[in-house]
Design a protein around this motif. Sequence first.
Motif, mmCIF file in Angstrom:
data_model
loop_
_atom_site.group_PDB
_atom_site.id
_atom_site.type_symbol
_atom_site.label_atom_id
_atom_site.label_comp_id
_atom_site.label_asym_id
_atom_site.label_seq_id
_atom_site.Cartn_x
_atom_site.Cartn_y
_atom_site.Cartn_z
ATOM 1 N N THR A 1 0.869 -1.215 0.030
ATOM 2 C CA THR A 1 0.009 -0.191 -0.157
ATOM 3 C C THR A 1 0.776 1.107 0.026
ATOM 4 O O THR A 1 0.446 2.084 -0.913
ATOM 5 N N ALA A 2 2.100 1.307 0.746
ATOM 6 C CA ALA A 2 2.779 2.359 1.091
ATOM 7 C C ALA A 2 3.587 2.539 -0.483
ATOM 8 O O ALA A 2 3.670 3.686 -0.955
ATOM 9 N N GLY A 3 4.073 1.590 -0.988
ATOM 10 C CA GLY A 3 4.472 1.474 -2.485
ATOM 11 C C GLY A 3 3.705 2.390 -3.428
ATOM 12 O O GLY A 3 4.131 2.958 -4.390
ATOM 13 N N ARG A 4 2.381 1.484 -3.442
ATOM 14 C CA ARG A 4 1.447 2.353 -4.353
ATOM 15 C C ARG A 4 1.299 3.645 -4.192
ATOM 16 O O ARG A 4 1.065 4.435 -5.128
ATOM 17 N N ARG A 5 1.174 4.089 -2.783
ATOM 18 C CA ARG A 5 1.095 5.455 -2.590
ATOM 19 C C ARG A 5 2.113 6.532 -3.170
ATOM 20 O O ARG A 5 2.168 7.369 -3.777
ATOM 21 N N ALA B 1 4.044 9.628 -9.860
ATOM 22 C CA ALA B 1 3.002 9.783 -11.074
ATOM 23 C C ALA B 1 2.623 11.284 -11.247
ATOM 24 O O ALA B 1 2.441 11.869 -12.241
ATOM 25 N N ALA B 2 2.150 11.675 -10.027
ATOM 26 C CA ALA B 2 1.563 13.107 -10.105
ATOM 27 C C ALA B 2 2.269 14.090 -10.416
ATOM 28 O O ALA B 2 2.220 15.143 -11.012
ATOM 29 N N GLY C 1 5.082 17.136 -17.148
ATOM 30 C CA GLY C 1 4.812 16.784 -18.532
ATOM 31 C C GLY C 1 3.768 17.863 -18.822
ATOM 32 O O GLY C 1 4.216 18.031 -20.008
ATOM 33 N N ALA C 2 2.794 18.189 -18.169
ATOM 34 C CA ALA C 2 1.937 19.269 -18.482
ATOM 35 C C ALA C 2 2.732 20.560 -18.824
ATOM 36 O O ALA C 2 2.424 21.286 -19.928
#
Length: 280
Positions: A9-13, A19-20, A26-27
Amino acid sequence: MADGVLAPTAGRRGGGTLAAYRALLGAQARSQTAYRTSFVVDVLGNVGSTVFDVLTVLVIFGVTRELGGFTLREALVIVGLSTCAFATADLLVGNIERLPRYVRTGLFDAVLVRPLGALPQLLLMDLPLRKVSRAVFGIAVLVVAVGSAGVQWTPARVLLVVVAPLAGVVFFGAVFVATATVSFWWVDSGELANSVTYGGRDFTSYPVTVFGGWFRAVFAYGLGFAFVSYHPALALLGRADPLGLPGWVGWAAPAVALVAAAGAAAAWRTGVRHYRSTGS
């Protein structure tokens, strides 16, 4: 078993946060490069101010053989370290200067409600990619300067010529953040911030021996600007300090940069806690 659940879970966060940030960057890149010709012209035009910083030193040496006890080749090492550090910090962190506008208009509220760090967001929201030319030019000036200065290379000096500019980037980045943080208490603090950031850039472009009295004491050692270019340049050139400080001071730039970064981080955290939204 709980550990096995929490770790993924911590890794996904963590992956989602990265990514954000990548999406923000990128924007910005797509937005600023949408009109390629305009972007290229802007990139080339942005190098002008940094070029003039170097030309100013060359003009001075057109009427004198030494400046503060330093020859042209020695002074260019100081200029190269300063230009490389400031231009790179300005590219990566300089847009934090917009913080007073965000505080005044309430845009900082939108930054705070997102599940991301406020400071990284501000740095990525308006990353001025056009300033990359200044950073590249600064690196080029440093390479040419140390290549023509007759440096007696040792493993320690090879390490220093890499670490000192990086420490300078961290130091100037800390100065940008710390001075911008004043806007949490004083919204119209832009001129004060510029006097320290850009004044510090000009100060580090010359040997500190050309300054004197309280001014040198405050900027060189009270605020630490002497450790951006002057003392590292002495260490690279193998010169004794005309002001009498010991030789090891030339290797203190990373430590000074870390202290500055810690101070800026503390000021930022205090400022964010003090912030009470627009109109308060």
